[in-house]
Design a protein around this motif. Sequence first.
Motif, PDB file in Angstrom:
ATOM      1  N   LYS A 351       0.830  -1.201   0.000  1.00  0.00           N
ATOM      2  CA  LYS A 351       0.000   0.000   0.000  1.00  0.00           C
ATOM      3  C   LYS A 351       0.865   1.252   0.000  1.00  0.00           C
ATOM      4  N   VAL A 352       0.593   2.125  -0.945  1.00  0.00           N
ATOM      5  CA  VAL A 352       1.376   3.355  -1.087  1.00  0.00           C
ATOM      6  C   VAL A 352       1.341   4.172   0.196  1.00  0.00           C
ATOM      7  N   ALA A 353       0.188   4.294   0.809  1.00  0.00           N
ATOM      8  CA  ALA A 353       0.050   5.112   2.018  1.00  0.00           C
ATOM      9  C   ALA A 353       0.947   4.596   3.142  1.00  0.00           C
ATOM     10  N   SER A 354       1.005   3.279   3.318  1.00  0.00           N
ATOM     11  CA  SER A 354       1.839   2.690   4.375  1.00  0.00           C
ATOM     12  C   SER A 354       3.321   2.925   4.099  1.00  0.00           C
ATOM     13  N   ILE A 355       3.694   2.820   2.841  1.00  0.00           N
ATOM     14  CA  ILE A 355       5.098   3.054   2.470  1.00  0.00           C
ATOM     15  C   ILE A 355       5.487   4.489   2.807  1.00  0.00           C
ATOM     16  N   GLN A 356       4.612   5.437   2.490  1.00  0.00           N
ATOM     17  CA  GLN A 356       4.924   6.843   2.735  1.00  0.00           C
ATOM     18  C   GLN A 356       4.928   7.182   4.216  1.00  0.00           C
ATOM     19  N   VAL A 357       4.107   6.529   5.001  1.00  0.00           N
ATOM     20  CA  VAL A 357       4.129   6.741   6.453  1.00  0.00           C
ATOM     21  C   VAL A 357       5.487   6.324   7.013  1.00  0.00           C
ATOM     22  N   PHE A 358       6.011   5.202   6.524  1.00  0.00           N
ATOM     23  CA  PHE A 358       7.340   4.758   6.953  1.00  0.00           C
ATOM     24  C   PHE A 358       8.387   5.817   6.632  1.00  0.00           C
ATOM     25  N   ALA A 359       8.305   6.409   5.448  1.00  0.00           N
ATOM     26  CA  ALA A 359       9.291   7.413   5.027  1.00  0.00           C
ATOM     27  C   ALA A 359       9.235   8.670   5.883  1.00  0.00           C
ATOM     28  N   LYS A 360       8.063   9.006   6.394  1.00  0.00           N
ATOM     29  CA  LYS A 360       7.922  10.237   7.182  1.00  0.00           C
ATOM     30  C   LYS A 360       8.815  10.229   8.418  1.00  0.00           C
ATOM     31  N   GLY A 361       9.115   9.039   8.934  1.00  0.00           N
ATOM     32  CA  GLY A 361       9.994   8.959  10.093  1.00  0.00           C
ATOM     33  C   GLY A 361      11.419   9.380   9.794  1.00  0.00           C
ATOM     34  N   PHE A 362      11.744   9.552   8.506  1.00  0.00           N
ATOM     35  CA  PHE A 362      13.094   9.943   8.107  1.00  0.00           C
ATOM     36  C   PHE A 362      13.135  11.351   7.510  1.00  0.00           C
ATOM     37  N   ALA A 363      12.109  12.145   7.740  1.00  0.00           N
ATOM     38  CA  ALA A 363      12.066  13.502   7.198  1.00  0.00           C
ATOM     39  C   ALA A 363      13.281  14.296   7.669  1.00  0.00           C
ATOM     40  N   TRP A 364      13.793  15.178   6.812  1.00  0.00           N
ATOM     41  CA  TRP A 364      14.979  15.958   7.164  1.00  0.00           C
ATOM     42  C   TRP A 364      14.766  16.780   8.427  1.00  0.00           C
ATOM     43  N   GLY A 365      13.540  17.193   8.687  1.00  0.00           N
ATOM     44  CA  GLY A 365      13.272  17.940   9.915  1.00  0.00           C
ATOM     45  C   GLY A 365      13.637  17.132  11.149  1.00  0.00           C
ATOM     46  N   ASN A 366      13.324  15.851  11.147  1.00  0.00           N
ATOM     47  CA  ASN A 366      13.703  14.975  12.259  1.00  0.00           C
ATOM     48  C   ASN A 366      15.217  14.825  12.334  1.00  0.00           C
ATOM     49  N   PHE A 367      15.843  14.709  11.179  1.00  0.00           N
ATOM     50  CA  PHE A 367      17.296  14.567  11.114  1.00  0.00           C
ATOM     51  C   PHE A 367      17.980  15.757  11.766  1.00  0.00           C
ATOM     52  N   SER A 368      17.529  16.963  11.444  1.00  0.00           N
ATOM     53  CA  SER A 368      18.194  18.150  11.973  1.00  0.00           C
ATOM     54  C   SER A 368      18.022  18.256  13.483  1.00  0.00           C
ATOM     55  N   LYS A 369      16.845  17.883  13.988  1.00  0.00           N
ATOM     56  CA  LYS A 369      16.619  17.974  15.430  1.00  0.00           C
ATOM     57  C   LYS A 369      17.505  16.998  16.190  1.00  0.00           C
ATOM     58  N   VAL A 370      17.612  15.772  15.659  1.00  0.00           N
ATOM     59  CA  VAL A 370      18.435  14.763  16.332  1.00  0.00           C
ATOM     60  C   VAL A 370      19.907  15.154  16.271  1.00  0.00           C
ATOM     61  N   THR A 371      20.358  15.608  15.096  1.00  0.00           N
ATOM     62  CA  THR A 371      21.749  16.012  14.956  1.00  0.00           C
ATOM     63  C   THR A 371      22.066  17.178  15.877  1.00  0.00           C
ATOM     64  N   ASN A 372      21.166  18.143  15.940  1.00  0.00           N
ATOM     65  CA  ASN A 372      21.369  19.297  16.805  1.00  0.00           C
ATOM     66  C   ASN A 372      21.444  18.865  18.262  1.00  0.00           C
ATOM     67  N   LEU A 373      20.612  17.903  18.649  1.00  0.00           N
ATOM     68  CA  LEU A 373      20.612  17.395  20.018  1.00  0.00           C
ATOM     69  C   LEU A 373      21.943  16.712  20.325  1.00  0.00           C
ATOM     70  N   VAL A 374      22.438  15.907  19.384  1.00  0.00           N
ATOM     71  CA  VAL A 374      23.705  15.210  19.587  1.00  0.00           C
ATOM     72  C   VAL A 374      24.829  16.222  19.767  1.00  0.00           C
ATOM     73  N   ILE A 375      24.866  17.247  18.929  1.00  0.00           N
ATOM     74  CA  ILE A 375      25.940  18.227  19.001  1.00  0.00           C
ATOM     75  C   ILE A 375      25.879  19.053  20.275  1.00  0.00           C
ATOM     76  N   LYS A 376      24.672  19.413  20.716  1.00  0.00           N
ATOM     77  CA  LYS A 376      24.519  20.236  21.915  1.00  0.00           C
ATOM     78  C   LYS A 376      24.831  19.460  23.188  1.00  0.00           C
ATOM     79  N   ASN A 377      24.378  18.208  23.243  1.00  0.00           N
ATOM     80  CA  ASN A 377      24.452  17.483  24.483  1.00  0.00           C
ATOM     81  C   ASN A 377      25.690  16.634  24.662  1.00  0.00           C
ATOM     82  N   ASP A 378      26.515  16.558  23.615  1.00  0.00           N
ATOM     83  CA  ASP A 378      27.718  15.768  23.760  1.00  0.00           C
ATOM     84  C   ASP A 378      28.643  16.441  24.763  1.00  0.00           C
ATOM     85  N   LYS A 379      29.597  15.668  25.267  1.00  0.00           N
ATOM     86  CA  LYS A 379      30.468  16.164  26.340  1.00  0.00           C
ATOM     87  C   LYS A 379      31.190  17.419  25.940  1.00  0.00           C
TER      88      LYS A 379
END
Length: 379
Positions: A351-379
């Motif tokens: 199902k196309v809809a299910s495939i696209q829902v899976f992809a939403k978990g990898f949106a660049w917006g999520n990427f930037s937030k996680v990367t920013n968190l890693v950079i800020k909170n690292d030692k």
Amino acid sequence: MKKQRILLITRNLPPLVGGMERLNWHMADELSKYAEVKVVGPTGAAAVKPENVQVLESPLKPLVLFMLIALCKAFWTAVCFKPNVIIAGSGLTAPLVWLISKLTGAKSVVYLHGFDITAAHWVYQKIWVPFFRRMDCVIVNSTPTKILALNAGVLEKDISIVHPGVTLPVSAQSSNAIQSFKKKYNLEHKKILLSVGRLTTRKGLKEFVENSLAYIVQQEPDVVLVVVGESPKNSLGAGLQTREEILEVARKNQIENHILFLGVITDNEQLATIYEAADVHVFPVRHIPDDPEGFGMVAIEAAAHGLPTVAFATGGIVDAIGEGVSGYLIENDNYPELSQQIINSLQEPLKVASIQVFAKGFAWGNFSKVTNLVIKNDK
């Protein structure tokens, strides 16, 4: 609060074409929403840079010249810019980042992509890899790449997994655009298998044509394999395949009329049309221990357009495909099973809809937030 200042040093940026190049471009773009970002990159990068990012260029070739000029420009930029964090976009520039970070007091970060760790050249293993253990933070693109980093001696507390992201389409391509594409390339009433990526030994397209495509065509005579990509001209360490080699294998199996090469396509709208015109994305990456597939961004890009992927379960691809949701993972080198699953996927699409829902978990917006968190909170 004053914005962080981030300096990114990388040879992997557009106009070079590839997953690492897209990732570094988006990393700079997304981080520029949180911080002031400057980049030292290859010649030509400034012309296609993200809007809010400043790029200083270093000659792409020879490699020694790139490293030397990148070091000089990055050091001078660090002295004037005073970054809080300096990021190596791949393992190649990790020594530069470590040295400049030590001289300026900035935090050192490297983003590793699998082959960064396993490259077999003894000089690289003796000189480059030890720098990964000295970084303040090591970001890896998948669970398998984390295991490679641990095996290389990086401490687990210093490692964070940040999957590459994807640009989600605002809307589906029009039926007229899809039909025009099919008509242009005589693909009307055809079942389209799509391969997107560089033609390298690891990507395994020649082996797929030799071991799978003939059987698939026998079962589904209307199948056409559409190939987007070429042999890379400026890649470091990658074994190459050519379209001539792939076509020669196809001729031996009398299926040359079932392959269409479109070359490199960088226009996002055109590529989106091709994704949405296709029926199955094939990703027959070979399991090569010294040349692993770090993640498999193209599988996520296909999913963003509702296109399922059938792939061998090697390297970071296991993180990039949701089994039975966005595609299917096949035992390495099991071409008969790969062939049959592709046929099954043509006959019983996910199902196309299910495939696209899976992809939403990898949106660049999520990427930037996680990367920013890693950079800020690292030692």
